[in-house]
Design a protein around this motif. Sequence first.
Motif, PDB file in Angstrom:
ATOM      1  N   VAL A  37     -34.348  11.213   7.193  1.00  0.00           N
ATOM      2  CA  VAL A  37     -34.577   9.936   6.526  1.00  0.00           C
ATOM      3  C   VAL A  37     -33.604   9.874   5.360  1.00  0.00           C
ATOM      4  N   TRP A  38     -33.292   8.661   4.998  1.00  0.00           N
ATOM      5  CA  TRP A  38     -32.375   8.399   3.885  1.00  0.00           C
ATOM      6  C   TRP A  38     -31.085   9.212   4.070  1.00  0.00           C
ATOM      7  N   THR A  39     -30.745  10.138   3.156  1.00  0.00           N
ATOM      8  CA  THR A  39     -29.493  10.888   3.307  1.00  0.00           C
ATOM      9  C   THR A  39     -29.761  12.385   3.461  1.00  0.00           C
ATOM     10  N   ALA A  40     -30.971  12.743   3.923  1.00  0.00           N
ATOM     11  CA  ALA A  40     -31.421  14.132   3.857  1.00  0.00           C
ATOM     12  C   ALA A  40     -30.990  15.003   5.028  1.00  0.00           C
ATOM     13  N   PRO A  57     -20.139  13.801   2.463  1.00  0.00           N
ATOM     14  CA  PRO A  57     -20.221  13.581   1.017  1.00  0.00           C
ATOM     15  C   PRO A  57     -21.684  13.472   0.592  1.00  0.00           C
ATOM     16  N   SER A  58     -21.966  13.793  -0.650  1.00  0.00           N
ATOM     17  CA  SER A  58     -23.341  13.830  -1.158  1.00  0.00           C
ATOM     18  C   SER A  58     -23.929  12.428  -1.334  1.00  0.00           C
ATOM     19  N   GLY A  59     -25.170  12.252  -0.851  1.00  0.00           N
ATOM     20  CA  GLY A  59     -25.934  11.043  -1.171  1.00  0.00           C
ATOM     21  C   GLY A  59     -25.408   9.743  -0.582  1.00  0.00           C
ATOM     22  N   VAL A  60     -24.534   9.819   0.408  1.00  0.00           N
ATOM     23  CA  VAL A  60     -24.020   8.605   1.054  1.00  0.00           C
ATOM     24  C   VAL A  60     -24.837   8.362   2.329  1.00  0.00           C
ATOM     25  N   ASP A  63     -24.834   5.190   7.705  1.00  0.00           N
ATOM     26  CA  ASP A  63     -24.019   4.118   8.282  1.00  0.00           C
ATOM     27  C   ASP A  63     -22.856   3.705   7.383  1.00  0.00           C
ATOM     28  N   SER A  92     -24.659  18.383  -1.507  1.00  0.00           N
ATOM     29  CA  SER A  92     -25.245  19.368  -2.425  1.00  0.00           C
ATOM     30  C   SER A  92     -25.576  20.678  -1.705  1.00  0.00           C
ATOM     31  N   HIS A 114     -34.007  18.026   7.309  1.00  0.00           N
ATOM     32  CA  HIS A 114     -35.414  18.195   6.914  1.00  0.00           C
ATOM     33  C   HIS A 114     -36.278  17.575   8.005  1.00  0.00           C
ATOM     34  N   SER A 115     -35.962  17.852   9.266  1.00  0.00           N
ATOM     35  CA  SER A 115     -36.697  17.192  10.349  1.00  0.00           C
ATOM     36  C   SER A 115     -38.183  17.570  10.281  1.00  0.00           C
TER      37      SER A 115
END
Lengths: 233, 233, 233, 233
Positions: A37-40, A57-60, A63, A92, A114-115
């Motif tokens: 989920v999100w960028t994890a 890249p971190s936190g991108v 899509d 990170s 983090h499935s």
Amino acid sequence: MTLVLHDLPADVQSAVAAARQRVSDLHAELPRNGLVVWTAGNVSERVAGADLFVIKPSGVSYDELSPESMVVCTLEGEKIADGTPEHLKPSSDTAAHAYVYRHMEYVGGVVHTHSTYAVAWATVGEPIPCVTTMAADEFGGEIPIGPFAIIGDDSIGQGVVETLRDSRSPAVLMQNHGPFTIGRDAKAAVKAAVMVEEVARSVTIARQLGTPIDIPGDTIAALNDRYQNVYGQ
Amino acid sequence: MTLVLHDLPADVQSAVAAARQRVSDLHAELPRNGLVVWTAGNVSERVAGADLFVIKPSGVSYDELSPESMVVCTLEGEKIADGTPEHLKPSSDTAAHAYVYRHMEYVGGVVHTHSTYAVAWATVGEPIPCVTTMAADEFGGEIPIGPFAIIGDDSIGQGVVETLRDSRSPAVLMQNHGPFTIGRDAKAAVKAAVMVEEVARSVTIARQLGTPIDIPGDTIAALNDRYQNVYGQ
Amino acid sequence: MTLVLHDLPADVQSAVAAARQRVSDLHAELPRNGLVVWTAGNVSERVAGADLFVIKPSGVSYDELSPESMVVCTLEGEKIADGTPEHLKPSSDTAAHAYVYRHMEYVGGVVHTHSTYAVAWATVGEPIPCVTTMAADEFGGEIPIGPFAIIGDDSIGQGVVETLRDSRSPAVLMQNHGPFTIGRDAKAAVKAAVMVEEVARSVTIARQLGTPIDIPGDTIAALNDRYQNVYGQ
Amino acid sequence: MTLVLHDLPADVQSAVAAARQRVSDLHAELPRNGLVVWTAGNVSERVAGADLFVIKPSGVSYDELSPESMVVCTLEGEKIADGTPEHLKPSSDTAAHAYVYRHMEYVGGVVHTHSTYAVAWATVGEPIPCVTTMAADEFGGEIPIGPFAIIGDDSIGQGVVETLRDSRSPAVLMQNHGPFTIGRDAKAAVKAAVMVEEVARSVTIARQLGTPIDIPGDTIAALNDRYQNVYGQ
């Protein structure tokens, strides 16, 4: 002295470009298979013929990724100059990926997610038993638990390497955290990440229904050997 | 005297337009992340430099939303004139959003959903324990339960504010109801809404497998501090 | 002597082409219905008027499939010459499909998946009881468990045939492995694969809630008879 | 004497066309909301100003539906002439829909699915308790269980009508079978079908976590009254 991408030999620049394309494309498999989920979650691949790897890249968000936004790092986890748009930091989790590449030379790809179901097993600290033929094929035994380790130094990388070094499994569940998977290239590591979640899910449900039936150890070994050496094209 | 949108200063009108675009776009994340069915969830964002916020219209489906249909409200939750097509009422949860904006000035975005697993924890009235690194990163501790409160006056807003005021968590599970999340802007509140469901899901499954392993409190605090201050670009 | 596709009679070549189109298209139903991850499932169909069937190539992902990549095999599971691009091997489950076609002449389609809930029942070795009208309609009784059998010879095919020969059910759960389904054509076998997962899922959840209520055996038989003979166009 | 569509008054033909468009479109909500597999669910709507309703053809997949393929029936469940392509039969559940329209004149839409969690509750024969505000809003109390009834005569329709006649709930779980929902039009019945599955899911998970907290009966009634009369545009 910082490495500069456009000063590298032409064949290395070409290998970097190819790895960036593959790693960018493979990130699409993470949301598509419901692993993130999100960028994890993040994928990396070693660059053939160089002490480099490329990583998200971190936190991108997934899509917004493109080959150009994949960050090029040394095996110490340092972003090289001209290796990506200036404003992008590597994931990170880069230190953990770098540690794996430094210490397991046959590994060409690393994936971290983090499935959901894999995280659940990691949270109770219990290896996933090898009770399905899919698990025997892909993991060749139980999916082991790694130590609880905090982000920020080499302890996650060490935990991954120490747990997987003597295991047939390409996946480790870091306690209270989630799965790391390895492979000969990024695609194989992504496949292992998909499979660890599927196995985690089916064995969780089997447990709710009753007692999973064991598969004998030598049968597991035979299935794993066949699958790793015969399956596919 | 009712505020009229086109009588506001140009920079406020411009900030309203930008917020409407963001809030309209962010609503797509709710069905995309499986947080809502039908029309059961809403996003709002405070307008920079004005005592206003924009929020979803009531009972409109997610794929019919547009920036123009986002309703502009005062911090008392009153729709302003010329702030949207005449026939659209703001979300039935507007009073709760407004209460949060009035009482937590550092909050720039609020999200409410009925996401399945978070609702389940809310229904048994039990906080979600902080047993994964994802939960430590995002919530910095357990995700608390708020009081049972009925729609129609300020009691939901009060319950949200009283529960979150002294918590590191940007999410509260209102008892028998569902999650409210806050953030510095609407995107951060949406992210928290995505994460609360994911954490609810993985901890539910961990419980079915056995006993989740605790993470020490100071480790949780360290992870949360690092994540909130270092992660991302 | 190896069979060569372009030496076969024109009507057989035409039947092969039609089967390839159908089997290629039907593979899209597997990921669409959540029955497979990666490449872990396959569909085959008997060629009308010939001792041949067509099946998925091994280890190729679902969105890379095309009618041309479907492999044409004899009923002994041998790929025929000119029956597909030279570099593609048939599915690693081809021997099991072939065995079914040799021993159950009314079977025109076979599907194998590792769908999650069906695998869970297979892993505890327990037949899925027939406690919903959907199960009665489609399976006419419990969904049986087949033996534990290892890939590489005829033992999987034998287990499928021996279990299904005297059953109304078009699905068998091979122990620790997963479902095989049969039908008059590939579409019917795919439908059974979709239904076995759905029934596995709903009965698992029913068990978590309490004790499923039995449906009397003669009612099951009546529902099954009606559904198989009246339903649809 | 069989009714013929093109002999009906122009305004009825026009109402038929509008209902067909709506019912065809609404069928897309069933797979989109995860309520159905294969062809296992159907929507119908009463035609304004006539003793007719339109319903899904039997056994046709959701992405092959069009307004033209919706079958027009009398309130006795008889397909009218010229009411659809000659080769299409109405849904096998048509008799149940027709019975509801004959006996509940304020009902304008009916939906039947086999959605997974609702089926699970139906299979243990237990009403879903009203323990969330979403359930109170939509159902105004528990979601009741109807009798076990066999397809083929009026017994399903009777069970639906007898169970819902004295209930605030627009949904009934027919034992061992699945949900039927009603509404003032087809859209409202589809919404109830979406909500019954969501409530079934969240309450199932709440049960796995512990004991759901009750909501007092008068609070349920107040929430339901407000939601039915104030919510939306």
